[in-house]
Enzyme design. Structure first.
Site, PDB file in Angstrom:
ATOM      1  N   SER A   1      30.093  68.437 -59.780  1.00 39.11           N
ATOM      2  CA  SER A   1      30.446  69.616 -60.592  1.00 39.11           C
ATOM      3  C   SER A   1      30.030  69.343 -62.026  1.00 39.11           C
ATOM      4  O   SER A   1      29.958  68.182 -62.454  1.00 39.11           O
ATOM      5  CB  SER A   1      31.963  69.834 -60.544  1.00 39.11           C
ATOM      6  OG  SER A   1      32.385  70.716 -61.554  1.00 39.11           O
TER       7      SER A   1
ATOM      8  N   TYR B   1      40.273  66.206 -61.347  1.00 38.29           N
ATOM      9  CA  TYR B   1      39.131  66.781 -60.613  1.00 38.29           C
ATOM     10  C   TYR B   1      37.826  66.285 -61.246  1.00 38.29           C
ATOM     11  O   TYR B   1      36.890  65.869 -60.560  1.00 38.29           O
ATOM     12  CB  TYR B   1      39.245  68.310 -60.676  1.00 38.29           C
ATOM     13  CG  TYR B   1      38.098  69.065 -60.059  1.00 38.29           C
ATOM     14  CD1 TYR B   1      38.084  69.366 -58.705  1.00 38.29           C
ATOM     15  CD2 TYR B   1      37.018  69.493 -60.842  1.00 38.29           C
ATOM     16  CE1 TYR B   1      37.035  70.074 -58.135  1.00 38.29           C
ATOM     17  CE2 TYR B   1      35.973  70.197 -60.297  1.00 38.29           C
ATOM     18  CZ  TYR B   1      35.978  70.481 -58.933  1.00 38.29           C
ATOM     19  OH  TYR B   1      34.924  71.174 -58.393  1.00 38.29           O
TER      20      TYR B   1
ATOM     21  N   LYS C   1      34.646  64.025 -59.656  1.00 36.46           N
ATOM     22  CA  LYS C   1      33.259  64.493 -59.651  1.00 36.46           C
ATOM     23  C   LYS C   1      32.343  63.507 -60.387  1.00 36.46           C
ATOM     24  O   LYS C   1      31.184  63.311 -59.996  1.00 36.46           O
ATOM     25  CB  LYS C   1      33.177  65.903 -60.245  1.00 36.46           C
ATOM     26  CG  LYS C   1      33.874  66.948 -59.393  1.00 36.46           C
ATOM     27  CD  LYS C   1      33.343  66.960 -57.963  1.00 36.46           C
ATOM     28  CE  LYS C   1      33.809  68.150 -57.153  1.00 36.46           C
ATOM     29  NZ  LYS C   1      33.269  68.167 -55.790  1.00 36.46           N
TER      30      LYS C   1
ATOM     31  N   VAL D   1      31.841  78.627 -60.009  1.00 33.19           N
ATOM     32  CA  VAL D   1      31.159  79.433 -58.982  1.00 33.19           C
ATOM     33  C   VAL D   1      32.201  80.336 -58.321  1.00 33.19           C
ATOM     34  O   VAL D   1      33.318  79.880 -58.022  1.00 33.19           O
ATOM     35  CB  VAL D   1      30.515  78.539 -57.890  1.00 33.19           C
ATOM     36  CG1 VAL D   1      29.653  79.378 -56.957  1.00 33.19           C
ATOM     37  CG2 VAL D   1      29.705  77.411 -58.504  1.00 33.19           C
ATOM     38  N   ASP D   2      31.816  81.563 -58.076  1.00 35.83           N
ATOM     39  CA  ASP D   2      32.752  82.545 -57.533  1.00 35.83           C
ATOM     40  C   ASP D   2      33.010  82.301 -56.039  1.00 35.83           C
ATOM     41  O   ASP D   2      32.329  82.863 -55.179  1.00 35.83           O
ATOM     42  CB  ASP D   2      32.176  83.945 -57.768  1.00 35.83           C
ATOM     43  CG  ASP D   2      33.164  85.020 -57.385  1.00 35.83           C
ATOM     44  OD1 ASP D   2      34.360  84.696 -57.225  1.00 35.83           O
ATOM     45  OD2 ASP D   2      32.742  86.188 -57.245  1.00 35.83           O
ATOM     46  N   THR D   3      33.956  81.443 -55.754  1.00 34.50           N
ATOM     47  CA  THR D   3      34.332  81.098 -54.369  1.00 34.50           C
ATOM     48  C   THR D   3      35.852  81.253 -54.233  1.00 34.50           C
ATOM     49  O   THR D   3      36.551  81.409 -55.251  1.00 34.50           O
ATOM     50  CB  THR D   3      33.998  79.619 -54.066  1.00 34.50           C
ATOM     51  OG1 THR D   3      34.837  78.811 -54.890  1.00 34.50           O
ATOM     52  CG2 THR D   3      32.532  79.291 -54.319  1.00 34.50           C
TER      53      THR D   3
HETATM   54  N1  LIG Z   1      33.845  76.871 -57.081  1.00 29.82           N
HETATM   55  C1  LIG Z   1      33.466  76.208 -58.168  1.00 29.82           C
HETATM   56  O1  LIG Z   1      33.618  76.675 -59.319  1.00 29.82           O
HETATM   57  C2  LIG Z   1      32.793  74.889 -58.017  1.00 29.82           C
HETATM   58  C3  LIG Z   1      32.891  74.148 -56.856  1.00 29.82           C
HETATM   59  N2  LIG Z   1      32.267  72.926 -56.782  1.00 29.82           N
HETATM   60  C4  LIG Z   1      32.363  72.124 -55.575  1.00 29.82           C
HETATM   61  O2  LIG Z   1      31.719  72.802 -54.505  1.00 29.82           O
HETATM   62  C5  LIG Z   1      32.328  72.416 -53.267  1.00 29.82           C
HETATM   63  C6  LIG Z   1      32.733  73.663 -52.530  1.00 29.82           C
HETATM   64  O3  LIG Z   1      33.680  74.331 -53.341  1.00 29.82           O
HETATM   65  P1  LIG Z   1      34.176  75.814 -53.068  1.00 29.82           P
HETATM   66  O4  LIG Z   1      33.245  76.509 -52.142  1.00 29.82           O
HETATM   67  O5  LIG Z   1      34.486  76.391 -54.388  1.00 29.82           O
HETATM   68  O6  LIG Z   1      35.538  75.518 -52.309  1.00 29.82           O
HETATM   69  P2  LIG Z   1      36.345  76.405 -51.276  1.00 29.82           P
HETATM   70  O7  LIG Z   1      37.706  75.775 -51.214  1.00 29.82           O
HETATM   71  O8  LIG Z   1      36.271  77.833 -51.654  1.00 29.82           O
HETATM   72  O9  LIG Z   1      35.576  76.192 -49.918  1.00 29.82           O
HETATM   73  C7  LIG Z   1      35.558  74.934 -49.322  1.00 29.82           C
HETATM   74  C8  LIG Z   1      35.214  75.114 -47.852  1.00 29.82           C
HETATM   75  O10 LIG Z   1      35.142  73.825 -47.279  1.00 29.82           O
HETATM   76  C9  LIG Z   1      35.825  73.855 -46.032  1.00 29.82           C
HETATM   77  N3  LIG Z   1      36.319  72.496 -45.761  1.00 29.82           N
HETATM   78  C10 LIG Z   1      37.306  71.832 -46.379  1.00 29.82           C
HETATM   79  N4  LIG Z   1      37.468  70.619 -45.837  1.00 29.82           N
HETATM   80  C11 LIG Z   1      36.547  70.508 -44.854  1.00 29.82           C
HETATM   81  C12 LIG Z   1      36.238  69.493 -43.922  1.00 29.82           C
HETATM   82  N5  LIG Z   1      36.875  68.329 -43.935  1.00 29.82           N
HETATM   83  N6  LIG Z   1      35.215  69.713 -43.093  1.00 29.82           N
HETATM   84  C13 LIG Z   1      34.523  70.869 -43.097  1.00 29.82           C
HETATM   85  N7  LIG Z   1      34.794  71.884 -43.949  1.00 29.82           N
HETATM   86  C14 LIG Z   1      35.793  71.698 -44.816  1.00 29.82           C
HETATM   87  C15 LIG Z   1      36.956  74.836 -46.243  1.00 29.82           C
HETATM   88  O11 LIG Z   1      37.428  75.353 -45.036  1.00 29.82           O
HETATM   89  C16 LIG Z   1      36.271  75.903 -47.082  1.00 29.82           C
HETATM   90  O12 LIG Z   1      35.602  76.857 -46.287  1.00 29.82           O
HETATM   91  C17 LIG Z   1      33.511  71.497 -53.642  1.00 29.82           C
HETATM   92  O13 LIG Z   1      33.065  70.164 -53.552  1.00 29.82           O
HETATM   93  C18 LIG Z   1      33.779  71.866 -55.104  1.00 29.82           C
HETATM   94  O14 LIG Z   1      34.401  70.818 -55.792  1.00 29.82           O
HETATM   95  C19 LIG Z   1      31.524  72.440 -57.809  1.00 29.82           C
HETATM   96  C20 LIG Z   1      31.390  73.135 -58.957  1.00 29.82           C
HETATM   97  C21 LIG Z   1      32.016  74.407 -59.159  1.00 29.82           C
HETATM   98  C1  LIG Z   2      39.479  73.885 -59.854  1.00 33.32           C
HETATM   99  C2  LIG Z   2      38.687  74.816 -59.056  1.00 33.32           C
HETATM  100  C3  LIG Z   2      37.571  75.577 -59.671  1.00 33.32           C
HETATM  101  C4  LIG Z   2      36.473  75.119 -60.241  1.00 33.32           C
HETATM  102  C5  LIG Z   2      36.137  73.745 -60.365  1.00 33.32           C
HETATM  103  C6  LIG Z   2      34.810  73.577 -61.056  1.00 33.32           C
HETATM  104  O1  LIG Z   2      34.102  72.573 -60.386  1.00 33.32           O
HETATM  105  C7  LIG Z   2      34.993  73.192 -62.493  1.00 33.32           C
HETATM  106  O2  LIG Z   2      36.025  72.729 -62.923  1.00 33.32           O
HETATM  107  C8  LIG Z   2      33.880  73.445 -63.300  1.00 33.32           C
HETATM  108  C9  LIG Z   2      33.948  73.163 -64.625  1.00 33.32           C
HETATM  109  C10 LIG Z   2      32.879  73.452 -65.460  1.00 33.32           C
HETATM  110  C11 LIG Z   2      32.910  73.043 -66.753  1.00 33.32           C
HETATM  111  C12 LIG Z   2      31.826  73.439 -67.568  1.00 33.32           C
HETATM  112  C13 LIG Z   2      31.635  73.196 -68.846  1.00 33.32           C
HETATM  113  C14 LIG Z   2      32.311  72.315 -69.778  1.00 33.32           C
HETATM  114  C15 LIG Z   2      32.007  72.418 -71.053  1.00 33.32           C
HETATM  115  C16 LIG Z   2      32.494  71.468 -72.048  1.00 33.32           C
HETATM  116  O3  LIG Z   2      31.391  70.965 -72.717  1.00 33.32           O
HETATM  117  C17 LIG Z   2      33.456  72.131 -72.952  1.00 33.32           C
HETATM  118  C18 LIG Z   2      33.846  71.171 -74.021  1.00 33.32           C
HETATM  119  C19 LIG Z   2      35.078  71.080 -74.504  1.00 33.32           C
HETATM  120  C20 LIG Z   2      36.202  71.887 -74.037  1.00 33.32           C
HETATM  121  C21 LIG Z   2      37.185  72.174 -75.121  1.00 33.32           C
HETATM  122  C22 LIG Z   2      36.895  73.493 -75.743  1.00 33.32           C
HETATM  123  O4  LIG Z   2      36.175  73.512 -76.742  1.00 33.32           O
HETATM  124  O5  LIG Z   2      37.345  74.508 -75.201  1.00 33.32           O
END
Ligand SMILES: NC(=O)C1=CN([C@@H]2O[C@H](COP(=O)(O)OP(=O)(O)OC[C@H]3O[C@@H](n4cnc5c(N)ncnc54)[C@H](O)[C@@H]3O)[C@@H](O)[C@H]2O)C=CC1
Ligand SMILES: CC/C=C\C[C@H](O)C(=O)/C=C/C=C/C=C\C=C\[C@@H](O)C/C=C\CCC(=O)O
Length: 143
Positions: free
Chosen positions: A20, A33, A37, A68-70
């Site tokens: 992430s 978290y 990562k 990401v919109d999940t």
């Molecule tokens: N949504 C976000 O903003 C971001 C997400 N990520 C990463 O992307 C990955 C996916 O995240 P999301 O889709 O947002 O999560 P989510 O929770 O929406 O989806 C995760 C999916 O994985 C499945 N899953 C969980 N454990 C499992 C297992 N042991 N075997 C098979 N499937 C399993 C769940 O059933 C679910 O469908 C994670 O590693 C998350 O940390 C990274 C950056 C941003």
């Molecule tokens: C917890 C479930 C949902 C999403 C997890 C996802 O993976 C996540 O946490 C993504 C984070 C993304 C962060 C992106 C940018 C970070 C930017 C920094 O450089 C900001 C710096 C300082 C923060 C303090 C401030 O000025 O607000």
């Protein structure tokens, strides 16, 4: 890696670990978290320079999307207190607003690029709404 490797009967391939942006840049609302990562990024770096990877014809890369919109993201944005620290959902939402939210299509397209472009190896891919997809190397300065 063992079974993918040419040495053990596999055909090589491409491993893309999902970390992430929170493992590179600070997300002040989810520090643990972010630590996990950062660990995934570093594990990928260690494997990428291993002899096993070099001999195996396996490409190793790591993706670092911002929000990401999940379902997981929506749960956090809706105020699930188990996903953030501090208890200030207004601040969490202001942070999300500032960083922007990618669609799953944005991230899938980036993943397909890594998988299909065989020159992509040993890379970090940052994906964010404002900056787009930015590649950098996993390699660090030697000591
Ligand atoms: N949504 C976000 O903003 C971001 C997400 N990520 C990463 O992307 C990955 C996916 O995240 P999301 O889709 O947002 O999560 P989510 O929770 O929406 O989806 C995760 C999916 O994985 C499945 N899953 C969980 N454990 C499992 C297992 N042991 N075997 C098979 N499937 C399993 C769940 O059933 C679910 O469908 C994670 O590693 C998350 O940390 C990274 C950056 C941003
Ligand atoms: C917890 C479930 C949902 C999403 C997890 C996802 O993976 C996540 O946490 C993504 C984070 C993304 C962060 C992106 C940018 C970070 C930017 C920094 O450089 C900001 C710096 C300082 C923060 C303090 C401030 O000025 O607000």
């Amino acid at each position: 890696m063992y079974y993918l490797s040419v040495e053990h009967g596999g055909r090589g391939g491409c491993i893309v670990n999902v970390a992430s942006m929170a493992g590179l840049n600070p997300n002040p609302f989810s520090p643990v978290y972010g630590c996990t990562k950062a660990g995934i990024i570093h594990a990928t770096r260690c494997y990428a320079v291993s002899e096993a990877a070099k001999k195996s014809n396996i490409r190793l890369n790591v993706m670092c999307p911002a929000f990401v919109d999940t379902p997981m993201f929506r749960q956090m944005a809706a105020g699930d207190a188990s996903q953030t620290i501090g208890g200030d959902q207004t601040a969490v939402n202001a942070f999300i607003e500032r960083i922007g939210v990618l669609s799953t299509e944005d991230v899938s397209a980036a993943l397909i690029d890594i998988l299909t472009d065989e020159t992509r190896n040993g890379l970090i891919l940052r994906c964010a709404k404002k900056t787009g997809n930015v590649y950098s190397t996993l390699t660090v300065q030697d000591v």
